[in-house]
Design an enzyme around this catalytic site. Structure first.
Site, PDB file in Angstrom:
ATOM      1  N   TRP A  73       9.097   0.802  13.573  1.00 12.93           N
ATOM      2  CA  TRP A  73       9.989   1.770  12.946  1.00 12.93           C
ATOM      3  C   TRP A  73      10.158   1.562  11.451  1.00 12.93           C
ATOM      4  O   TRP A  73      10.617   2.447  10.752  1.00 12.93           O
ATOM      5  CB  TRP A  73      11.382   1.721  13.605  1.00 12.93           C
ATOM      6  CG  TRP A  73      11.944   0.340  13.759  1.00 12.93           C
ATOM      7  CD1 TRP A  73      11.926  -0.433  14.892  1.00 12.93           C
ATOM      8  CD2 TRP A  73      12.575  -0.466  12.755  1.00 12.93           C
ATOM      9  NE1 TRP A  73      12.525  -1.651  14.650  1.00 12.93           N
ATOM     10  CE2 TRP A  73      12.931  -1.689  13.346  1.00 12.93           C
ATOM     11  CE3 TRP A  73      12.894  -0.250  11.412  1.00 12.93           C
ATOM     12  CZ2 TRP A  73      13.564  -2.723  12.653  1.00 12.93           C
ATOM     13  CZ3 TRP A  73      13.530  -1.265  10.701  1.00 12.93           C
ATOM     14  CH2 TRP A  73      13.862  -2.478  11.329  1.00 12.93           C
ATOM     15  N   ASN A  74       9.799   0.385  10.934  1.00 12.99           N
ATOM     16  CA  ASN A  74      10.179   0.092   9.548  1.00 12.99           C
ATOM     17  C   ASN A  74       9.317   0.800   8.503  1.00 12.99           C
ATOM     18  O   ASN A  74       9.765   1.053   7.388  1.00 12.99           O
ATOM     19  CB  ASN A  74      10.203  -1.424   9.297  1.00 12.99           C
ATOM     20  CG  ASN A  74       8.886  -2.099   9.594  1.00 12.99           C
ATOM     21  OD1 ASN A  74       8.068  -1.604  10.361  1.00 12.99           O
ATOM     22  ND2 ASN A  74       8.661  -3.249   8.984  1.00 12.99           N
ATOM     23  N   ARG A  79      -2.411   3.120   8.885  1.00 18.09           N
ATOM     24  CA  ARG A  79      -3.184   1.876   8.790  1.00 18.09           C
ATOM     25  C   ARG A  79      -3.990   1.625  10.065  1.00 18.09           C
ATOM     26  O   ARG A  79      -4.958   0.869  10.054  1.00 18.09           O
ATOM     27  CB  ARG A  79      -2.229   0.704   8.518  1.00 18.09           C
ATOM     28  CG  ARG A  79      -2.917  -0.516   7.953  1.00 18.09           C
ATOM     29  CD  ARG A  79      -1.965  -1.410   7.203  1.00 18.09           C
ATOM     30  NE  ARG A  79      -1.104  -2.185   8.073  1.00 18.09           N
ATOM     31  CZ  ARG A  79      -0.186  -3.048   7.635  1.00 18.09           C
ATOM     32  NH1 ARG A  79       0.012  -3.175   6.331  1.00 18.09           N
ATOM     33  NH2 ARG A  79       0.551  -3.740   8.464  1.00 18.09           N
ATOM     34  N   PRO A 124       4.708   5.844  18.805  1.00 20.55           N
ATOM     35  CA  PRO A 124       5.588   5.429  17.712  1.00 20.55           C
ATOM     36  C   PRO A 124       6.861   4.789  18.238  1.00 20.55           C
ATOM     37  O   PRO A 124       7.207   4.929  19.417  1.00 20.55           O
ATOM     38  CB  PRO A 124       5.889   6.752  16.991  1.00 20.55           C
ATOM     39  CG  PRO A 124       5.782   7.790  18.065  1.00 20.55           C
ATOM     40  CD  PRO A 124       4.718   7.301  19.018  1.00 20.55           C
ATOM     41  N   GLY A 127       4.585  -5.398  15.386  1.00 20.22           N
ATOM     42  CA  GLY A 127       5.946  -5.587  15.871  1.00 20.22           C
ATOM     43  C   GLY A 127       6.254  -7.050  16.066  1.00 20.22           C
ATOM     44  O   GLY A 127       5.649  -7.932  15.434  1.00 20.22           O
ATOM     45  N   GLU A 173      -0.417  -7.589  14.719  1.00 21.70           N
ATOM     46  CA  GLU A 173       0.262  -7.906  13.452  1.00 21.70           C
ATOM     47  C   GLU A 173       1.713  -8.134  13.806  1.00 21.70           C
ATOM     48  O   GLU A 173       2.465  -7.188  14.048  1.00 21.70           O
ATOM     49  CB  GLU A 173       0.068  -6.748  12.458  1.00 21.70           C
ATOM     50  CG  GLU A 173       0.352  -7.132  11.025  1.00 21.70           C
ATOM     51  CD  GLU A 173       1.804  -6.927  10.642  1.00 21.70           C
ATOM     52  OE1 GLU A 173       2.551  -7.941  10.616  1.00 21.70           O
ATOM     53  OE2 GLU A 173       2.174  -5.789  10.386  1.00 21.70           O
ATOM     54  N   CYS A 196       7.885  -7.171   7.621  1.00 19.89           N
ATOM     55  CA  CYS A 196       7.349  -8.434   8.133  1.00 19.89           C
ATOM     56  C   CYS A 196       6.909  -9.345   7.002  1.00 19.89           C
ATOM     57  O   CYS A 196       6.825 -10.563   7.177  1.00 19.89           O
ATOM     58  CB  CYS A 196       6.196  -8.168   9.093  1.00 19.89           C
ATOM     59  SG  CYS A 196       4.890  -7.141   8.400  1.00 19.89           S
ATOM     60  N   SER A 255       1.039  -6.035  -0.450  1.00 17.92           N
ATOM     61  CA  SER A 255       0.249  -5.114   0.371  1.00 17.92           C
ATOM     62  C   SER A 255      -0.643  -4.238  -0.499  1.00 17.92           C
ATOM     63  O   SER A 255      -0.211  -3.716  -1.527  1.00 17.92           O
ATOM     64  CB  SER A 255       1.173  -4.233   1.207  1.00 17.92           C
ATOM     65  OG  SER A 255       1.940  -5.011   2.105  1.00 17.92           O
TER      66      SER A 255
END
Length: 487
Positions: free
Chosen positions: A162-163, A171, A187, A240, A262, A296, A453
């Site tokens: 969700w972030n 991605r 999602p 997540g 991830e 993250c 990133s």
């Protein structure tokens, strides 16, 4: 004084909140629905179809039916569809930004940044689609020739968080489509609207029916279990928590699925004695407060050498104290709400436990602003080494500062975690930076920068932060199998 609050009503941008399966909108098979809330107000902003296991199997049937034809589609054609999707997302950037801000809570400025970042994955993998390589060599024995080609792994399940509701989708969708894989996206329950809008973008871009499906659901475990138990699915990619990632890896074993994970992070931020303190504070604000700390890659643990600890901590405290908290849709907001009440209460407990254990609360620490899920930007220092806040991923706007004696102590402390996603380092010495980076047990390191990133770089971690890489030239390899042909 507040600015004008800009909300996104899905109906005003023509967004359907049904499932997206086989190139069309449709309700859930049992007619089920669930509500999506604005985390700043707890107001319902949409009611979304709630996918069942049967809906998931329908999506997989559609994906499997067109897998071979999509894999056989010319790389240039796949590339052009991705490029068209990039252009449409860019044209509709404000629709996406307002929708992201409304359903996730991040500030409009950050939502616009996410749209630009997320769209770049579509452009990047549009370019990678026509550069899938192989090799042709003579066998060392001289008995023949070795040809190696790359083929798509097959239908993919992508489970997104969700972030970053757009970027974490693009991605995964970008490289899957570029490689020739069909894909089903599940999602996050908190933020399904952005992905539903993206499905409509791909339809407008000319993506054939069945190649992409989107399944919002409150039955995440059941949907994932159903799909992963079907031999037609060949890969699962997940972003997540580590706990959920472990469950998915175990579930992948029966069908021997390809997996990309991830997972969680606990990023250290090292400030050495020769650092430029003003730049380190700027970097700390970006690494910690971006997205309200709900990333993250967010810096969790700040290890600062004692000769500069007071200067750094005082400056960081002043910057954090000046942040304005409010709805993400308010243009004057610096830090929006956390995603839900549960997360806000969890962050509060981490702070309370740290203070009980002896940490000093320098700034913030308060929870609550009316009905929203807010937590004040917070700075703790004098944090004891065994505090829970140093062991767990915070996922909130809280910086925990620890004073260390020197570089060696900083590196040892940085590596004292089960995680290994990202780390940050501030020093003016290039040789020292290279030496420390080599010792840090992380998949990514930022030297004198707080945001690392990049679509052209491989994103991923080590240890319990997962495996596999997203983005860069490496990203598409996660969706390809090597085929050896002996000639």
């Amino acid at each position: 004084m507040s600015g004008t609050v800009i909300t996104a009503d899905p109906t005003t941008i023509g967004l359907s909140t049904d499932l997206w399966i086989d190139g069309r909108r449709r309700p859930a098979m049992d007619g089920g629905e669930f509500s999506v809330h604005d985390p700043a107000t707890e107001v319902v902003i949409a009611t979304v179809a709630d996918a069942t296991a049967e809906d998931a199997l329908d999506a997989l049937t559609a994906a499997a039916a067109v897998q071979d034809s999509w894999a056989a589609t010319a790389p240039r054609e796949r590339s052009e569809i991705l490029r068209s999707a990039f252009e449409i997302v860019s044209e509709r950037s404000e629709d996406f930004a307002r929708l992201i801000s409304s359903e996730m809570g991040k500030t409009l400025a950050e939502a616009r940044g996410e749209v630009a970042y997320g769209a770049e994955y579509l452009r990047w993998f549009a370019e990678e689609a026509v550069r899938i390589d192989g090799r042709f060599t003579r066998s060392p024995s001289g008995a023949g020739q070795i040809m190696v080609t790359k083929v798509p792994v097959g239908p993919v399940l992508a489970i997104t968080p969700w972030n970053f509701p757009l970027a974490m989708g693009t991605r995964k969708i970008g490289p899957a489509l570029a490689a020739g894989c069909t894909i089903i996206v599940k999602p996050a329950e908190d933020t399904p609207l952005t992905m539903l809008l993206l499905a409509e973008v791909f339809d407008a871009a000319g993506l054939p029916p069945g190649v992409l499906s989107v399944l919002p659901t409150t039955s995440s475990a059941l949907v994932a279990e159903t799909l992963m138990g079907d031999p037609r699915l060949r890969k699962v990619t997940f972003t997540g928590s580590t706990a959920v990632g472990k469950v998915l890896v175990r579930s992948s074993a029966d069908q021997l699925l390809r997996t990309s994970m991830e997972l969680g992070g606990n990023a250290p931020f090292l400030v050495l004695d020769d650092a430029d303190i003003a730049e380190a504070v700027d970097g700390a604000m970006a690494a910690k407060m971006r997205n309200g700390g709900q990333a993250c890659t967010a810096a969790n643990r700040f290890y600062v050498t004692e000769s500069v600890a007071s200067e750094f901590t005082d400056a960081l405290a002043a910057r954090i104290a000046a942040l304005r908290v409010g709805p993400g849709t308010d243009p004057l907001t610096d830090v929006g709400p956390l995603i839900n009440r549960r997360q806000a209460e969890r962050v509060a407990r981490l702070v309370e436990d740290a203070v009980t254990d002896g940490a000093r609360l320098r700034v913030g620490g308060a929870i609550g602003m009316g009905e929203g899920h807010f937590f004040a930007p917070t700075l703790l220092d004098q944090v004891p080494a065994d505090a829970r806040i140093l062991r767990e991923e915070i996922f909130g706007p809280v910086a925990a500062v620890v004073t260390v004696a020197d570089e060696d102590e900083a590196v040892v402390a940085a590596n004292a975690t089960d995680y290994g996603l990202a780390g940050y380092l501030y020093t003016r010495d290039v040789d020292r930076a290279a030496h420390v980076c080599a010792r840090m047990a992380t998949g990514m390191v930022g030297i004198n920068r707080g945001i690392i990133s990049d679509v052209a770089a491989p994103f991923g971690g080590v240890r319990q932060s997962g495996f596999g890489r997203e983005g860069g030239a490496e990203g598409i390899e996660e969706y390809l199998d090597a085929k050896y042909i002996a000639i």
